[in-house]
Design a protein around this motif. Sequence first.
Motif, PDB file in Angstrom:
ATOM      1  N   SER A 118       0.823  -1.203   0.000  1.00 53.22           N
ATOM      2  CA  SER A 118       0.000   0.000   0.000  1.00 53.22           C
ATOM      3  C   SER A 118       0.860   1.256   0.000  1.00 53.22           C
ATOM      4  O   SER A 118       0.461   2.276  -0.527  1.00 53.22           O
TER       5      SER A 118
ATOM      6  N   SER B  14       3.564   1.665  -1.658  1.00 52.51           N
ATOM      7  CA  SER B  14       4.047   1.909  -3.002  1.00 52.51           C
ATOM      8  C   SER B  14       2.955   2.442  -3.903  1.00 52.51           C
ATOM      9  O   SER B  14       3.241   3.008  -4.944  1.00 52.51           O
ATOM     10  N   GLY B  15       1.682   2.254  -3.543  1.00 51.31           N
ATOM     11  CA  GLY B  15       0.583   2.721  -4.378  1.00 51.31           C
ATOM     12  C   GLY B  15       0.105   1.686  -5.372  1.00 51.31           C
ATOM     13  O   GLY B  15      -0.947   1.842  -5.974  1.00 51.31           O
TER      14      GLY B  15
ATOM     15  N   THR C 167      -4.431  -1.513  -9.895  1.00 45.51           N
ATOM     16  CA  THR C 167      -4.407  -0.054  -9.848  1.00 45.51           C
ATOM     17  C   THR C 167      -3.082   0.448  -9.301  1.00 45.51           C
ATOM     18  O   THR C 167      -2.348  -0.274  -8.638  1.00 45.51           O
ATOM     19  N   PHE C 168      -2.797   1.698  -9.593  1.00 47.44           N
ATOM     20  CA  PHE C 168      -1.694   2.413  -8.967  1.00 47.44           C
ATOM     21  C   PHE C 168      -2.267   3.726  -8.472  1.00 47.44           C
ATOM     22  O   PHE C 168      -2.761   4.533  -9.275  1.00 47.44           O
ATOM     23  N   ASN C 169      -2.229   3.942  -7.167  1.00 51.53           N
ATOM     24  CA  ASN C 169      -2.831   5.130  -6.543  1.00 51.53           C
ATOM     25  C   ASN C 169      -4.267   5.351  -7.009  1.00 51.53           C
ATOM     26  O   ASN C 169      -4.688   6.478  -7.280  1.00 51.53           O
TER      27      ASN C 169
ATOM     28  N   ASP D 184       0.612   9.522 -14.698  1.00 50.93           N
ATOM     29  CA  ASP D 184      -0.047   8.869 -13.566  1.00 50.93           C
ATOM     30  C   ASP D 184       0.870   7.811 -12.970  1.00 50.93           C
ATOM     31  O   ASP D 184       0.855   7.576 -11.764  1.00 50.93           O
TER      32      ASP D 184
ATOM     33  N   ASP E 183       7.572   3.613 -10.543  1.00 53.09           N
ATOM     34  CA  ASP E 183       6.451   3.280  -9.661  1.00 53.09           C
ATOM     35  C   ASP E 183       6.137   1.800  -9.767  1.00 53.09           C
ATOM     36  O   ASP E 183       5.831   1.156  -8.765  1.00 53.09           O
TER      37      ASP E 183
END
Length: 100
Positions: free
Chosen positions: A21, A23-24, A31-33, A49, A94
Motif C-alpha cells: 500500500s 508503493s501505491g 491499480t496504482f494510486n 499517472d 512506480d
Amino acid sequence: MKLVKLFIAFMILLISGICASASGFDRGLCTFNGVRLSGKVKIVHKDADVKAMIVHDGADLRVKLNDKSDRCGSWRLVDKGENLKVSFVSDDPDITIAVR
C-alpha cells in the motif's frame, strides 16, 4: 508453537500489505494510486499517472498491447481520450512491466 507460527504468518502478511500500500500499486485491483492499469494509455514525458520501467523478469505487471482494453494490463495506445498516462523511466519506477 502453533500460536507462534500463526503470529509470524500474520506479521508477514501485515508487513507485506503495508509495503504494497505504501508503493501505491495494488495487484489485486490492478491499480496504482487508484488509477486502473488497463484501458486507453497515452505515453507522456511529464505529468504521468505512473512511471514504468520495462523489465524482462520479475515484473509487477504483464502488459499486452491490443485494441481490447478490458483486462488488467491490456493497454490500447492512444493520443487522446486516455484514462492512464504512463512515462517510461530507467530508474526509480512506480511499477515494473513486462510487455508480452
